[in-house]
Design a protein around this motif. Structure first.
Motif, short mmCIF file in Angstrom:
data_model
loop_
_atom_site.label_atom_id
_atom_site.label_comp_id
_atom_site.label_asym_id
_atom_site.label_seq_id
_atom_site.Cartn_x
_atom_site.Cartn_y
_atom_site.Cartn_z
N GLY A 54 -16.33 -1.37 5.73
CA GLY A 54 -15.04 -0.89 6.17
C GLY A 54 -14.67 0.42 6.65
O GLY A 54 -15.05 0.54 7.53
N LEU A 55 -15.22 1.29 5.24
CA LEU A 55 -15.50 2.70 5.76
C LEU A 55 -16.24 3.23 6.85
O LEU A 55 -16.02 3.76 7.40
CB LEU A 55 -15.35 3.47 4.07
N LYS A 56 -17.69 2.43 6.33
CA LYS A 56 -18.54 3.31 7.30
C LYS A 56 -18.06 2.63 8.14
O LYS A 56 -18.81 3.87 9.33
CB LYS A 56 -19.91 2.56 6.50
N ASN A 57 -17.23 1.98 8.63
CA ASN A 57 -17.45 1.23 10.16
C ASN A 57 -16.34 1.23 11.18
O ASN A 57 -16.11 0.70 12.08
CB ASN A 57 -18.36 -0.47 9.93
N SER A 58 -14.90 2.23 10.25
CA SER A 58 -14.15 2.29 11.26
C SER A 58 -14.19 3.21 12.31
O SER A 58 -14.59 4.22 12.08
CB SER A 58 -12.99 2.81 9.48
N LYS A 59 -13.76 2.66 12.76
CA LYS A 59 -14.00 4.19 14.29
C LYS A 59 -11.98 5.30 14.29
O LYS A 59 -12.77 6.28 14.19
CB LYS A 59 -13.78 3.24 15.82
N SER A 60 -11.78 4.64 13.60
CA SER A 60 -9.94 5.82 13.14
C SER A 60 -10.94 6.20 12.56
O SER A 60 -10.35 7.68 12.14
CB SER A 60 -9.34 4.30 12.99
N LEU A 61 -11.31 6.17 11.25
CA LEU A 61 -11.81 6.82 10.08
C LEU A 61 -12.81 7.83 10.71
O LEU A 61 -12.50 9.31 9.87
CB LEU A 61 -12.73 6.05 8.82
N ILE B 159 -13.06 9.43 13.67
CA ILE B 159 -11.96 10.38 14.70
C ILE B 159 -11.24 10.55 13.22
O ILE B 159 -11.35 12.16 13.91
CB ILE B 159 -11.45 9.72 15.44
N SER B 160 -10.55 11.00 12.65
CA SER B 160 -10.24 11.89 11.27
C SER B 160 -11.09 11.96 11.35
O SER B 160 -10.81 13.60 10.58
CB SER B 160 -9.64 11.25 10.34
N GLN B 161 -12.49 12.17 10.60
CA GLN B 161 -13.20 13.19 10.04
C GLN B 161 -13.69 13.85 11.80
O GLN B 161 -13.72 15.22 11.21
CB GLN B 161 -14.52 12.14 9.91
N LYS C 43 -4.71 10.13 3.83
CA LYS C 43 -3.93 8.98 4.67
C LYS C 43 -4.32 8.07 5.03
O LYS C 43 -4.26 6.73 4.70
CB LYS C 43 -2.82 9.13 5.41
N ASP C 44 -5.67 8.34 6.22
CA ASP C 44 -6.30 7.33 6.97
C ASP C 44 -6.86 6.54 5.93
O ASP C 44 -7.11 5.01 6.44
CB ASP C 44 -6.57 7.80 8.50
N ARG C 45 -7.56 7.35 5.22
CA ARG C 45 -8.87 6.62 4.43
C ARG C 45 -7.98 5.01 3.01
O ARG C 45 -8.16 4.02 2.79
CB ARG C 45 -9.53 7.46 3.13
N SER C 46 -7.05 6.33 3.14
CA SER C 46 -6.07 4.78 1.50
C SER C 46 -5.41 4.10 2.97
O SER C 46 -5.52 2.69 1.91
CB SER C 46 -5.16 6.27 0.98
N GLU C 47 -5.14 4.11 3.86
CA GLU C 47 -4.17 2.96 4.24
C GLU C 47 -5.71 1.65 4.48
O GLU C 47 -5.91 0.82 4.65
CB GLU C 47 -3.92 3.85 5.97
N LEU C 48 -6.51 2.52 5.11
CA LEU C 48 -7.96 1.80 5.44
C LEU C 48 -8.33 0.98 4.38
O LEU C 48 -8.68 -0.16 3.89
CB LEU C 48 -8.95 2.11 6.21
#
Length: 150
Positions: free
Chosen positions: A8-15, A17-19, A111-116
């Motif tokens: 999930g963390l590897k394939n998250s587009k929103s994460l 974008i945050s990076q 925050k985005d990582r924690s929510e994900l």
């Protein structure tokens, strides 16, 4: 659950974008720090002018005086060195502002990582509960079938 989190963390587009926002913010800090350094600019140019007859004036007793000679080749070179001495703390304030912005963007990333992570774990446990409920229902159906056949 660890495998689900990694996927999930590897394939998250929103994460991702945050990076990228964090990387852009770090670049802005480096750009703001570059304002402290000196600049050197070198310019060189060459022009070939058209051939014209020189302008001259003939004066009695003196002879011919050439006022505007014909210059065919025109060379220009310029070296400029600039160093900010005092900018009213504009550069330092810009650096501070960029660093504060970077810290805010990093916190947004966290925050985005924690929510994900929460959403992935919540979905995983929801699936686990659904599978457990299905197993309980299947066991109940088997028990009811066994009572009916008696």
């Amino acid at each position: 659950i660890d495998e689900a989190l990694n996927i999930g963390l590897k394939n998250s587009k929103s994460l991702q974008i945050s990076q990228l926002k964090v990387a852009v913010s770090d670049s802005k800090v480096r750009e703001a720090n570059a304002g402290r350094w000196f600049n050197i600019k070198f310019i060189a140019a060459y022009k070939r002018l058209s051939s014209i007859t020189p302008f001259s004036i003939t004066m009695p007793g003196v002879g011919a005086i050439e006022i505007s000679p014909s210059l065919l080749n025109n060379y220009v070179t310029q070296l400029t060195f600039t160093q900010p001495l005092f900018t009213g703390f504009k550069i330092l304030s810009g650096i501070d502002m960029a660093e504060y912005n970077t810290n805010a963007v990093k916190e947004d990333y966290n925050k985005d990582r924690s929510e994900l992570t929460y959403n992935i774990k919540n979905a995983y446990w929801g699936l686990f509960k659904a599978q457990s409920m299905k197993k309980v229902v299947d066991d109940n159906v088997e028990q009811v079938k066994a009572h009916v056949h008696l």
